[in-house]
Design an enzyme around this catalytic site. Structure first.
Site, PDB file in Angstrom:
ATOM      1  N   ASP A 408    -116.353  93.259 -40.637  1.00  0.00           N
ATOM      2  CA  ASP A 408    -114.937  93.606 -40.610  1.00  0.00           C
ATOM      3  C   ASP A 408    -114.685  94.968 -39.992  1.00  0.00           C
ATOM      4  O   ASP A 408    -113.767  95.160 -39.233  1.00  0.00           O
ATOM      5  CB  ASP A 408    -114.343  93.531 -42.020  1.00  0.00           C
ATOM      6  CG  ASP A 408    -115.102  94.394 -43.013  1.00  0.00           C
ATOM      7  OD1 ASP A 408    -116.177  94.884 -42.654  1.00  0.00           O
ATOM      8  OD2 ASP A 408    -114.616  94.573 -44.135  1.00  0.00           O
ATOM      9  N   LYS A 409    -115.526  95.946 -40.299  1.00  0.00           N
ATOM     10  CA  LYS A 409    -115.259  97.295 -39.808  1.00  0.00           C
ATOM     11  C   LYS A 409    -116.502  98.165 -39.972  1.00  0.00           C
ATOM     12  O   LYS A 409    -117.510  97.737 -40.517  1.00  0.00           O
ATOM     13  CB  LYS A 409    -114.093  97.935 -40.575  1.00  0.00           C
ATOM     14  CG  LYS A 409    -114.342  98.036 -42.076  1.00  0.00           C
ATOM     15  CD  LYS A 409    -113.134  98.599 -42.769  1.00  0.00           C
ATOM     16  CE  LYS A 409    -113.317  98.666 -44.260  1.00  0.00           C
ATOM     17  NZ  LYS A 409    -114.474  99.450 -44.675  1.00  0.00           N
ATOM     18  N   GLU A 505    -111.555 110.921 -44.361  1.00  0.00           N
ATOM     19  CA  GLU A 505    -110.753 111.983 -44.953  1.00  0.00           C
ATOM     20  C   GLU A 505    -111.621 113.189 -45.298  1.00  0.00           C
ATOM     21  O   GLU A 505    -111.232 114.346 -45.095  1.00  0.00           O
ATOM     22  CB  GLU A 505    -110.032 111.467 -46.192  1.00  0.00           C
ATOM     23  CG  GLU A 505    -109.059 112.490 -46.784  1.00  0.00           C
ATOM     24  CD  GLU A 505    -108.187 111.896 -47.869  1.00  0.00           C
ATOM     25  OE1 GLU A 505    -106.973 112.148 -47.851  1.00  0.00           O
ATOM     26  OE2 GLU A 505    -108.731 111.191 -48.733  1.00  0.00           O
ATOM     27  N   PHE A 546    -102.209 107.123 -49.003  1.00  0.00           N
ATOM     28  CA  PHE A 546    -102.394 106.173 -47.904  1.00  0.00           C
ATOM     29  C   PHE A 546    -102.594 104.768 -48.458  1.00  0.00           C
ATOM     30  O   PHE A 546    -103.281 104.574 -49.458  1.00  0.00           O
ATOM     31  CB  PHE A 546    -103.615 106.581 -47.072  1.00  0.00           C
ATOM     32  CG  PHE A 546    -103.899 105.662 -45.918  1.00  0.00           C
ATOM     33  CD1 PHE A 546    -103.356 105.910 -44.676  1.00  0.00           C
ATOM     34  CD2 PHE A 546    -104.713 104.543 -46.075  1.00  0.00           C
ATOM     35  CE1 PHE A 546    -103.625 105.065 -43.608  1.00  0.00           C
ATOM     36  CE2 PHE A 546    -104.977 103.695 -45.013  1.00  0.00           C
ATOM     37  CZ  PHE A 546    -104.434 103.958 -43.778  1.00  0.00           C
ATOM     38  N   LYS A 569     -99.997 112.586 -42.140  1.00  0.00           N
ATOM     39  CA  LYS A 569    -101.058 112.193 -41.214  1.00  0.00           C
ATOM     40  C   LYS A 569    -101.285 110.690 -41.379  1.00  0.00           C
ATOM     41  O   LYS A 569    -101.070 110.115 -42.447  1.00  0.00           O
ATOM     42  CB  LYS A 569    -102.353 112.945 -41.512  1.00  0.00           C
ATOM     43  CG  LYS A 569    -102.997 112.598 -42.849  1.00  0.00           C
ATOM     44  CD  LYS A 569    -104.303 113.330 -43.039  1.00  0.00           C
ATOM     45  CE  LYS A 569    -104.963 112.929 -44.370  1.00  0.00           C
ATOM     46  NZ  LYS A 569    -106.229 113.647 -44.619  1.00  0.00           N
TER      47      LYS A 569
END
Length: 597
Positions: A408-409, A505, A546, A569
């Site tokens: 997926d990532k 982050e 987020f 951000k």
């Protein structure tokens, strides 16, 4: 409905079956939920509701279902039906040319070997369950601190956890060592994410710290459901009702991180936890090899049946024409009956064309492959002391047949390590790649010379009073303030590291630190940072964290000079939509820089 009296006539119509089915499915998914009431640390009051125990079993069989269920699984194989059929035919003396034991003994041996393998695998599951259920933990029950096992935790107990301990049940955070009630959770067992999730206790409960002797409260929340992204409830204490949600919810099986200690209330236990609600029973998986063997055996059966039918017809014709000439054979049946009996006799004779040892060989090979996987040093992780474990050997031969892996990532197949390399500020690219990492230092003379990001021109502009220099300082201030990272002191050293819910982050805050904008502490709802060695305090007025829908994070702060600022951000697509009018050229330039990156 009678239109005159507006009253129903007769009994109500029966509930539609399809509607009931939809209702049950939505209830299982957690879309339709009831509520349950939990009394905090009042075991006798909670006992009346008969909540589920915290004992968990993931086994496939039990003492009663092992034999019937295992036989059902084995007779899903086509060959076993064939062997049983031919063995039963040999019990008929009129058509059997061989001893029935010649088929029954090997057949029972095949069934026994497969059953022993299944029993061994299920026994290992039972041992794993016993290990989990017997893990030690600490609870407060009836105002008394007790050392107990996971399986003894009950709904309404207050559970005490330390750093790096597993969460034994679904908990509501009551208090932590942090003054703000913050704790961090690793949810890899739930969603596979190694990034930490930030959780927090309510202010109404965090004030009790470690003494809950005077904490008389009730919680009303949803009934157990499998929804991982939904939890709603209320906490009633001293005539005050406070809402609780996912921010206070800890999942069973997750790990408490970067938190010295925490107290939580058990709301779901055992098979009612969200982890177990999303777990399925151990499936009976069939490998591609087994499916191919079944298909090949069906073709063999068809060939044998046709061959036996042909031989039976020839036998019947021979008896009809020449049977009477061979009196020494003592043939008493007609040609038709001889053909039928011959058909079954030929089935017994030709059954040897399908080797009974085929499945025995396959089962032994699978068992050996599972043993090698469990003891493979190349599949052993030294960092976590985790060996490979084949919980079932039904699919071991398919591991070498993988052609594609869909990920997926980043982070699923990589170490998920982030480094700040380059940035674009007001249309200018800063940063060059460095192949020789340097140690991080808080010395003002070393600012800008970090392990991955360095730009001499940016350092000069920051030290100047130009407009670009002011924008660069705002950029690093935003990265040092707009975040949810936590400071983790190093043991035995006068230094610290950052721990965040996501590695990107943490990399951004670390990059700001290496540029001289050091996030030092969080106290009294203020972020303390040092800029060029000077301490500054930014009061956090609101935090919008987020998420996948907003794709951005925002904080509202009161600056040291008293001004209110909104720092934001996030993804370029949502930030560009909120840019002030007249910045189309800057947006296009920044977009071009992103393509370069």
């Amino acid at each position: 409905i009678n239109p005159k009296t507006m009253k129903p006539e007769g009994p109500p119509p029966p509930l539609n079956r399809s509607w009931r089915k939809v209702f049950r499915e939505r209830f299982k998914r957690g879309e339709i939920m009831g509520s349950r009431k939990i009394y905090v640390d009042r075991p006798y009051a909670n006992a009346a509701f008969h909540f589920s125990s915290n004992n968990v079993t993931t086994t496939k069989y039990n003492l009663i279902t092992f034999v019937p269920k295992n036989l059902f699984e084995q007779f899903r194989r086509v060959a076993n039906f064939w062997f049983l059929f031919t063995a039963c035919l040999q019990l008929i003396p009129a058509i059997s040319p061989t001893n029935p034991l010649s088929s029954f003994l090997p057949f029972f041996f095949v069934l026994g070997v497969t059953a022993v393998k299944e029993f061994y695998e299920d026994w290992n599951r039972r041992m794993n369950d016993r290990e989990v259920n017997n893990r030690p933990t600490t609870v407060i029950r009836g105002g008394v601190v007790q050392k107990t096992k996971w399986s003894n935790i009950k709904v309404g107990d207050i559970v005490f956890l330390k750093n790096n301990e597993l969460v034994p049940a679904d908990l509501i955070v009551l208090s932590t060592n942090d003054p703000e009630g913050i704790c961090y959770l690793e949810t890899a067992a739930i969603d596979g994410e190694s990034n930490l999730k930030r959780k927090g206790a309510l202010r109404e409960t965090n004030v009790f710290r470690e003494d809950f002797s005077n904490f008389d409260a009730e919680i009303e929340c949803q009934t157990p459901n499998p929804s991982l992204y939904q939890f709603n409830g209320t906490l009633s204490h001293d005539d005050n009702v406070t809402s609780i949600g996912l921010r206070q919810f800890l999942f069973r099986g997750c790990v408490l991180r970067n938190t010295e200690w925490m107290y939580g209330l058990a709301v779901y236990t055992g098979h009612e936890t969200k982890l177990m609600k999303n777990a399925t029973n151990p499936p009976s998986k069939r490998s591609l090899l087994e499916k191919q063997v079944n298909f090949a055996l069906l073709q063999m059966f068809t060939f044998i049946i046709v061959l036996c039918l042909f031989c039976g017809i020839l036998a019947g014709c021979w008896v009809s024409i020449w049977g009477s000439d061979h009196f020494y054979l003592e043939i008493t049946s007609s040609g038709a009956l001889s053909g039928v009996l011959g058909f079954f006799s030929f089935i017994i004779l030709f059954s040897a064309m399908i080797p009974l040892s085929l499945y025995v060989t396959i089962e032994l090979v699978k068992l050996a492959l599972g043993y090698w996987i469990d003891n493979d040093l190349e599949m052993y992780c030294k960092e976590t002391d985790t060996p490979a474990r084949a919980r079932t050997t039904n699919l071991t031969e398919q591991l070498g047949q993988l052609e594609y892996i869909f990920s997926d990532k980043t982070g699923t197949l990589t170490a998920n390590q982030m480094e700040f390399r380059q940035c674009s500020i007001v249309g200018n690219i800063y940063g060059v790649f460095s192949s020789s990492p340097k140690a991080v230092s808080d010395d003002p003379d070393d600012y800008g010379k970090n392990q991955a990001f360095y730009d001499e021109q940016m350092v000069k502009e920051v030290q100047s009073s130009s407009d670009i220099g002011k924008e660069i300082r705002k950029f690093w201030t935003l990265l040092a303030v707009c975040h949810t990272v936590m400071i983790q002191p190093k043991e035995g050293e006068d230094d610290f590291t950052y721990s965040a819910a996501s590695p990107d982050e943490a990399a951004l805050v670390q990059a700001a630190r290496e540029q001289g904008y050091v996030f030092r502490a969080e106290r009294d709802h203020k972020f303390i940072i040092t800029v060029d060695g000077v301490e500054e305090a930014y009061e956090i007025l609101a935090v919008l964290e987020f998420n996948s829908d907003r794709k951005r994070m925002s904080v509202i702060v009161r600056c040291p000079d008293g001004k209110l600022l909104l720092f934001c951000k996030g993804a370029d697509t949502v930030i560009f939509q909120r840019a002030a009018p007249g910045q189309e050229d800057l947006i296009q330039t920044t977009t071009d820089h992103l393509r370069i990156f």
